[in-house]
Design a protein around this motif. Structure first.
Motif, PDB file in Angstrom:
ATOM      1  N   ASN A  94      -8.440 -18.528 -18.048  1.00  0.00           N
ATOM      2  CA  ASN A  94      -7.983 -19.897 -18.303  1.00  0.00           C
ATOM      3  C   ASN A  94      -8.612 -20.548 -19.527  1.00  0.00           C
ATOM      4  O   ASN A  94      -8.009 -21.446 -20.138  1.00  0.00           O
ATOM      5  CB  ASN A  94      -8.252 -20.774 -17.078  1.00  0.00           C
ATOM      6  CG  ASN A  94      -7.335 -20.438 -15.916  1.00  0.00           C
ATOM      7  OD1 ASN A  94      -6.170 -20.129 -16.115  1.00  0.00           O
ATOM      8  ND2 ASN A  94      -7.855 -20.488 -14.702  1.00  0.00           N
ATOM      9  N   THR A  95      -9.815 -20.137 -19.893  1.00  0.00           N
ATOM     10  CA  THR A  95     -10.529 -20.803 -20.993  1.00  0.00           C
ATOM     11  C   THR A  95     -10.987 -19.858 -22.098  1.00  0.00           C
ATOM     12  O   THR A  95     -11.388 -20.315 -23.167  1.00  0.00           O
ATOM     13  CB  THR A  95     -11.764 -21.557 -20.459  1.00  0.00           C
ATOM     14  OG1 THR A  95     -12.763 -20.605 -20.053  1.00  0.00           O
ATOM     15  CG2 THR A  95     -11.406 -22.454 -19.290  1.00  0.00           C
ATOM     16  N   GLY A  96     -10.997 -18.559 -21.824  1.00  0.00           N
ATOM     17  CA  GLY A  96     -11.499 -17.599 -22.805  1.00  0.00           C
ATOM     18  C   GLY A  96     -13.005 -17.442 -22.773  1.00  0.00           C
ATOM     19  O   GLY A  96     -13.557 -16.635 -23.535  1.00  0.00           O
ATOM     20  N   VAL A  97     -13.686 -18.174 -21.908  1.00  0.00           N
ATOM     21  CA  VAL A  97     -15.145 -18.080 -21.804  1.00  0.00           C
ATOM     22  C   VAL A  97     -15.504 -17.020 -20.775  1.00  0.00           C
ATOM     23  O   VAL A  97     -15.009 -17.042 -19.644  1.00  0.00           O
ATOM     24  CB  VAL A  97     -15.772 -19.434 -21.404  1.00  0.00           C
ATOM     25  CG1 VAL A  97     -17.274 -19.297 -21.226  1.00  0.00           C
ATOM     26  CG2 VAL A  97     -15.452 -20.491 -22.453  1.00  0.00           C
ATOM     27  N   TYR A  98     -16.390 -16.093 -21.169  1.00  0.00           N
ATOM     28  CA  TYR A  98     -16.746 -14.953 -20.318  1.00  0.00           C
ATOM     29  C   TYR A  98     -18.202 -15.071 -19.901  1.00  0.00           C
ATOM     30  O   TYR A  98     -19.092 -15.153 -20.751  1.00  0.00           O
ATOM     31  CB  TYR A  98     -16.505 -13.656 -21.091  1.00  0.00           C
ATOM     32  CG  TYR A  98     -16.780 -12.392 -20.318  1.00  0.00           C
ATOM     33  CD1 TYR A  98     -16.327 -12.239 -19.017  1.00  0.00           C
ATOM     34  CD2 TYR A  98     -17.464 -11.340 -20.922  1.00  0.00           C
ATOM     35  CE1 TYR A  98     -16.561 -11.066 -18.310  1.00  0.00           C
ATOM     36  CE2 TYR A  98     -17.695 -10.156 -20.227  1.00  0.00           C
ATOM     37  CZ  TYR A  98     -17.255 -10.033 -18.923  1.00  0.00           C
ATOM     38  OH  TYR A  98     -17.484  -8.872 -18.229  1.00  0.00           O
ATOM     39  N   PHE A  99     -18.457 -15.088 -18.601  1.00  0.00           N
ATOM     40  CA  PHE A  99     -19.827 -15.174 -18.088  1.00  0.00           C
ATOM     41  C   PHE A  99     -20.458 -13.779 -18.147  1.00  0.00           C
ATOM     42  O   PHE A  99     -20.547 -13.073 -17.146  1.00  0.00           O
ATOM     43  CB  PHE A  99     -19.839 -15.691 -16.649  1.00  0.00           C
ATOM     44  CG  PHE A  99     -19.180 -17.028 -16.430  1.00  0.00           C
ATOM     45  CD1 PHE A  99     -18.904 -17.883 -17.493  1.00  0.00           C
ATOM     46  CD2 PHE A  99     -18.843 -17.446 -15.147  1.00  0.00           C
ATOM     47  CE1 PHE A  99     -18.296 -19.117 -17.282  1.00  0.00           C
ATOM     48  CE2 PHE A  99     -18.250 -18.677 -14.921  1.00  0.00           C
ATOM     49  CZ  PHE A  99     -17.970 -19.511 -15.993  1.00  0.00           C
ATOM     50  N   ASN A 100     -20.923 -13.397 -19.322  1.00  0.00           N
ATOM     51  CA  ASN A 100     -21.427 -12.035 -19.517  1.00  0.00           C
ATOM     52  C   ASN A 100     -22.940 -11.953 -19.310  1.00  0.00           C
ATOM     53  O   ASN A 100     -23.692 -11.483 -20.158  1.00  0.00           O
ATOM     54  CB  ASN A 100     -21.042 -11.518 -20.901  1.00  0.00           C
ATOM     55  CG  ASN A 100     -21.611 -12.361 -22.026  1.00  0.00           C
ATOM     56  OD1 ASN A 100     -21.931 -13.538 -21.835  1.00  0.00           O
ATOM     57  ND2 ASN A 100     -21.747 -11.770 -23.202  1.00  0.00           N
ATOM     58  N   PHE A 101     -23.370 -12.434 -18.151  1.00  0.00           N
ATOM     59  CA  PHE A 101     -24.759 -12.311 -17.722  1.00  0.00           C
ATOM     60  C   PHE A 101     -24.732 -12.149 -16.206  1.00  0.00           C
ATOM     61  O   PHE A 101     -23.748 -12.522 -15.547  1.00  0.00           O
ATOM     62  CB  PHE A 101     -25.577 -13.536 -18.129  1.00  0.00           C
ATOM     63  CG  PHE A 101     -24.929 -14.860 -17.814  1.00  0.00           C
ATOM     64  CD1 PHE A 101     -24.981 -15.408 -16.544  1.00  0.00           C
ATOM     65  CD2 PHE A 101     -24.225 -15.547 -18.804  1.00  0.00           C
ATOM     66  CE1 PHE A 101     -24.361 -16.616 -16.251  1.00  0.00           C
ATOM     67  CE2 PHE A 101     -23.610 -16.767 -18.515  1.00  0.00           C
ATOM     68  CZ  PHE A 101     -23.674 -17.293 -17.240  1.00  0.00           C
ATOM     69  N   PRO A 102     -25.766 -11.587 -15.610  1.00  0.00           N
ATOM     70  CA  PRO A 102     -25.726 -11.348 -14.163  1.00  0.00           C
ATOM     71  C   PRO A 102     -25.758 -12.637 -13.360  1.00  0.00           C
ATOM     72  O   PRO A 102     -26.487 -13.574 -13.683  1.00  0.00           O
ATOM     73  CB  PRO A 102     -26.982 -10.501 -13.908  1.00  0.00           C
ATOM     74  CG  PRO A 102     -27.876 -10.738 -15.078  1.00  0.00           C
ATOM     75  CD  PRO A 102     -26.981 -11.030 -16.242  1.00  0.00           C
TER      76      PRO A 102
END
Length: 216
Positions: A94-102
């Motif tokens: 939906n936003t293009g933001v990726y939570f790329n952390f654990p």
């Protein structure tokens, strides 16, 4: 009458409690996690909620700044890893933001209880918005707590982390509202001889012998 619930509250200067947990990037043992790095560990009340989405997005967007400060991000909420993965995917779509952390899946509330993230007068089933700053020796250096309905300030989190690291490196203290580039406070004298030396020192800005600043 119900007995008061005693919540474990780690303190500044304590060794960070160890644990093992399932995260969105695999299982971790905290004592082995992010060797030789600082850690900012933060909890949020629940996946798929509005304030939490803005906060997690803020951490994700500014992750390069944490990387530059040799710092690993570690999120947590009392949700399953499947809920975490669904939320990560939903926000990315939906936003293009990726939570790329654990993100810890603390479904049994083990880590939340260990770190005092469950505060019964706020909620018994959702972690408050806690932030733990943990140094490479796994010592807790700073703690922030926010209620469920107030989001954190990302600028302040990064400023505080930078201040801690700068203080460690140069053995100085930070005045009110300090930010990188501002003058720092040099340690006060501890003897009459040091006081005389301070009064005679023209290399720093002195309010008096006990309050002196310098540029790094």
């Amino acid at each position: 009458m119900e007995e008061n619930v005693i919540v474990s509250m780690p303190r500044i200067g304590d060794q960070a409690p160890d644990f093992t947990a399932v995260t969105t990037t695999g299982k971790i043992k905290f004592s082995d996690f992010a060797k030789d790095k600082w850690i900012v560990m933060f909890s949020h009340p629940a996946d798929f909620t509005p304030v939490c989405t803005t906060e997690m997005s803020g951490f994700a967007i500014r992750k390069p700044e944490f990387d530059a400060l040799n710092t690993e991000l570690l999120g947590l909420s009392i949700d399953s890893v499947h809920a975490h993965l669904g939320w990560v995917n939903n926000v990315k779509k939906n936003t293009g933001v990726y939570f790329n952390f654990p993100i810890i899946a603390d479904i049994d509330m083990k880590v939340s209880k260990l770190y005092g993230m469950l505060q019964p007068n706020e909620s018994e089933t959702a972690a408050v918005r806690a932030v733990f700053f943990i140094d490479p020796a796994k010592k807790i250096r700073l703690i922030m707590y926010y209620p469920l309905n107030v989001g954190r300030n990302m600028d302040e989190i990064i400023r505080a982390l930078t201040a801690l690291q700068t203080s460690d490196k140069y053995k100085v203290a930070m005045p009110l509202d300090w930010k990188p580039g501002d003058k720092v406070i040099v340690p006060p004298p501890k003897s009459l001889a040091e006081m005389e030396d301070r009064l005679a020192d023209d290399t720093c800005e002195k309010v008096d012998f006990y309050l002196a600043k310098k540029q790094l």
